[in-house]
Enzyme design. Structure first.
Site, PDB file in Angstrom:
ATOM      1  N   ARG A  51       0.584  -0.651   0.152  1.00 31.06           N
ATOM      2  CA  ARG A  51       0.053  -0.095  -0.177  1.00 31.06           C
ATOM      3  C   ARG A  51       1.022   1.617   0.004  1.00 31.06           C
ATOM      4  O   ARG A  51       0.476   2.229  -0.652  1.00 31.06           O
ATOM      5  CB  ARG A  51      -1.071   0.017   1.391  1.00 31.06           C
ATOM      6  CG  ARG A  51      -2.229   0.996   1.083  1.00 31.06           C
ATOM      7  CD  ARG A  51      -3.105   0.920   2.412  1.00 31.06           C
ATOM      8  NE  ARG A  51      -2.319   1.321   3.387  1.00 31.06           N
ATOM      9  CZ  ARG A  51      -3.262   0.697   4.186  1.00 31.06           C
ATOM     10  NH1 ARG A  51      -4.388   0.480   4.480  1.00 31.06           N
ATOM     11  NH2 ARG A  51      -2.508   0.911   5.806  1.00 31.06           N
ATOM     12  N   LYS A  56      -2.599   6.511   1.017  1.00 29.23           N
ATOM     13  CA  LYS A  56      -2.632   6.892   2.739  1.00 29.23           C
ATOM     14  C   LYS A  56      -0.974   8.056   2.969  1.00 29.23           C
ATOM     15  O   LYS A  56      -0.515   8.586   3.208  1.00 29.23           O
ATOM     16  CB  LYS A  56      -1.814   6.116   3.155  1.00 29.23           C
ATOM     17  CG  LYS A  56      -2.037   5.959   5.447  1.00 29.23           C
ATOM     18  CD  LYS A  56      -1.997   4.623   5.604  1.00 29.23           C
ATOM     19  CE  LYS A  56      -2.089   4.045   7.127  1.00 29.23           C
ATOM     20  NZ  LYS A  56      -3.651   5.330   7.757  1.00 29.23           N
ATOM     21  N   GLU A  67     -15.969   6.618   4.235  1.00 26.01           N
ATOM     22  CA  GLU A  67     -15.424   6.262   5.718  1.00 26.01           C
ATOM     23  C   GLU A  67     -15.303   7.447   6.687  1.00 26.01           C
ATOM     24  O   GLU A  67     -15.688   8.785   6.681  1.00 26.01           O
ATOM     25  CB  GLU A  67     -13.890   5.681   5.093  1.00 26.01           C
ATOM     26  CG  GLU A  67     -13.213   6.680   4.736  1.00 26.01           C
ATOM     27  CD  GLU A  67     -11.566   6.086   4.349  1.00 26.01           C
ATOM     28  OE1 GLU A  67     -10.783   5.313   5.101  1.00 26.01           O
ATOM     29  OE2 GLU A  67     -10.608   6.171   3.699  1.00 26.01           O
TER      30      GLU A  67
HETATM   31  N1  PLP Z   1      -9.208   4.801   6.577  1.00 24.40           N
HETATM   32  C1  PLP Z   1      -8.033   5.461   7.002  1.00 24.40           C
HETATM   33  C2  PLP Z   1      -8.702   6.598   6.520  1.00 24.40           C
HETATM   34  C3  PLP Z   1      -6.851   5.786   7.626  1.00 24.40           C
HETATM   35  O1  PLP Z   1      -6.176   6.356   7.706  1.00 24.40           O
HETATM   36  C4  PLP Z   1      -6.860   3.903   8.047  1.00 24.40           C
HETATM   37  C5  PLP Z   1      -5.285   3.614   8.820  1.00 24.40           C
HETATM   38  O2  PLP Z   1      -4.723   3.303   8.136  1.00 24.40           O
HETATM   39  C6  PLP Z   1      -7.814   3.080   8.026  1.00 24.40           C
HETATM   40  C7  PLP Z   1      -9.028   3.289   6.997  1.00 24.40           C
HETATM   41  C8  PLP Z   1      -7.787   1.566   8.107  1.00 24.40           C
HETATM   42  O3  PLP Z   1      -6.753   0.602   7.923  1.00 24.40           O
HETATM   43  P1  PLP Z   1      -5.917  -0.431   8.019  1.00 24.40           P
HETATM   44  O4  PLP Z   1      -7.043  -0.764   8.021  1.00 24.40           O
HETATM   45  O5  PLP Z   1      -5.125  -0.679   6.785  1.00 24.40           O
HETATM   46  O6  PLP Z   1      -4.811   0.471   8.930  1.00 24.40           O
HETATM   47  C1  COI Z   2      -4.046   3.399  11.222  1.00 23.04           C
HETATM   48  O1  COI Z   2      -5.068   3.297  11.661  1.00 23.04           O
HETATM   49  O2  COI Z   2      -3.107   3.290  10.999  1.00 23.04           O
HETATM   50  C2  COI Z   2      -4.188   5.274  10.823  1.00 23.04           C
HETATM   51  O3  COI Z   2      -3.059   5.544  10.373  1.00 23.04           O
HETATM   52  C3  COI Z   2      -5.377   5.720  11.619  1.00 23.04           C
HETATM   53  C4  COI Z   2      -4.913   7.037  11.523  1.00 23.04           C
HETATM   54  C5  COI Z   2      -5.618   8.013  11.416  1.00 23.04           C
HETATM   55  C6  COI Z   2      -3.990   6.777  13.361  1.00 23.04           C
END
Ligand code: PLP
Ligand code: COI
Length: 341
Positions: free
Chosen positions: A81, A183, A219
């Site tokens: 990612r 991200k 989201e």
């Molecule tokens: N959506 C956003 C905007 C995020 O910043 C995050 C955090 O990483 C997620 C979703 C959740 O992603 P993940 O499960 O890969 O941490």
């Molecule tokens: C994460 O869950 O790793 C994120 O990056 C979310 C962040 C807004 C703390």
């Protein structure tokens, strides 16, 4: 020896630890990278990141398992990612195998900061990259720095697993064909005014709708949504402008393969939300945080699971996922990367 930290009272905050990993990209190539004790970054006043926000990041966690191993969860997906994020912002990709190596080295170098099993805390790992050389015309930087630091953390939302209240937000997080699916720091800068405003109005988070029609659930600022239908299906929004959460992708497998649930990954209209039995936010930081109430301009949607307890299906999903992460439920092949045996 584990550090003398009050693990069970940690919030989601930054604590400086001993070492971090740093690698520099110059003349078209990444150097070997090294661990350093220096937690500060010195860059040009005109660095690409400072002028035009050319920066991307990742988030994952390391856990102590019941039998004392230190592991992390699906770091290969964070590596790929980050590579996707880099390509979208015209940044050089940090090689995916080297990304995993850097994560492992950084956790190993800070092993005393990995919270003990059962403490409720985990070690949050933050890999990131930014344009570091001077850029004044709008263009990508030529030089970059990739870093990984770690910090022990507790729950993302105060109160841990108590249901939260969110509101439907009037600001948009991401444009169609924009950068919502990567991200990039810029997505989070965009969300700061909305989250401060939400907190000022007494809400824990924002529910963002699709910017084009404002009819579909996207989201929150830092997590994907999962919903449970009254007949026990998992429904989760599909959109090109949300971050492909690794937690959400993992929960889809957990629901189907471990709990025998039906899973629907599809567009979710806001109008449907009132009919769901349970709602949760999922992400690395959020794990699964239950949502008890959604407020849409004064109109309340109260989930039957209420404001006291997490709903039963979301609890099962959370227990199974954290059981896999903490090593007492067998993980699917390739999900767990052992850092210390
Ligand atoms: N959506 C956003 C905007 C995020 O910043 C995050 C955090 O990483 C997620 C979703 C959740 O992603 P993940 O499960 O890969 O941490
Ligand atoms: C994460 O869950 O790793 C994120 O990056 C979310 C962040 C807004 C703390």
């Amino acid at each position: 020896m584990s550090k003398n930290i009050d693990w069970s009272n940690l919030g989601f905050g930054y604590m400086e630890t001993e070492k971090r990993f740093v690698s520099n990209f110059k003349n078209g190539a990444w150097d070997e990278g090294t661990l350093t004790g220096d937690s500060t970054v010195t860059i040009s006043e005109c660095a690409g990141v400072l002028q035009y926000a050319q920066t991307v990041f990742e988030g994952l966690k390391a856990y102590t398992t019941e039998d004392g191993k230190v592991v992390c969860f699906r770091p290969d997906l964070n590596a790929s990612r980050l590579a996707d994020s880099c390509r979208r912002l015209e940044m050089p990709v940090y090689p995916e195998d080297k990304f995993i190596e850097a994560v492992v080295k950084t956790v190993e170098a800070n092993i005393d900061y990995v919270p003990p099993y059962g403490s409720g805390a985990t070690l949050y790992i933050r890999p990131y990259m930014f344009g570091s050389n001077p850029v004044i015309g709008v263009k990508p930087a030529d030089e970059y720095q990739f870093r990984v630091f770690v910090t022990p953390v507790g729950p993302y939302f105060k109160g841990g697993v108590k249901p939260i209240t969110i509101r439907v937000c009037d600001f948009d997080r991401a444009a169609p064909h924009g950068t919502g699916h990567i991200k990039a720091g810029l997505n989070y800068a965009m969300s700061l005014h909305a989250i401060v405003d939400a907190h000022n109005q007494g809400y824990d988070e924002n529910m963002y709708l699709d910017a084009a029609t404002r009819t579909k659930v996207e989201e929150t600022g830092g997590a994907n949504f999962i919903f449970i239908t009254k007949d026990g299906k998992l429904v989760t929004p599909k959109s090109d402008s949300i971050l492909p959460s690794i937690t959400r992708r993992s929960l889809m497998v957990v629901a189907e393969k471990y709990l025998g649930m039906e899973v629907e990954h599809r567009e979710v209209y806001f109008d449907e939300v009132k009919d769901f039995a349970e709602c949760g936010l999922c992400g690395t930081a959020a794990v699964i945080s239950p949502v008890g109430k959604i407020v849409d301009h004064g109109k309340e949607i109260c989930f039957p699971s209420g404001m006291e307890e997490m709903g039963p299906t979301i609890k099962k999903l959370r227990d199974t996922l954290t059981g896999i992460q903490m090593g007492h439920i067998e993980a699917p092949e390739g999900w767990i990367k052992v850092i210390r045996e």
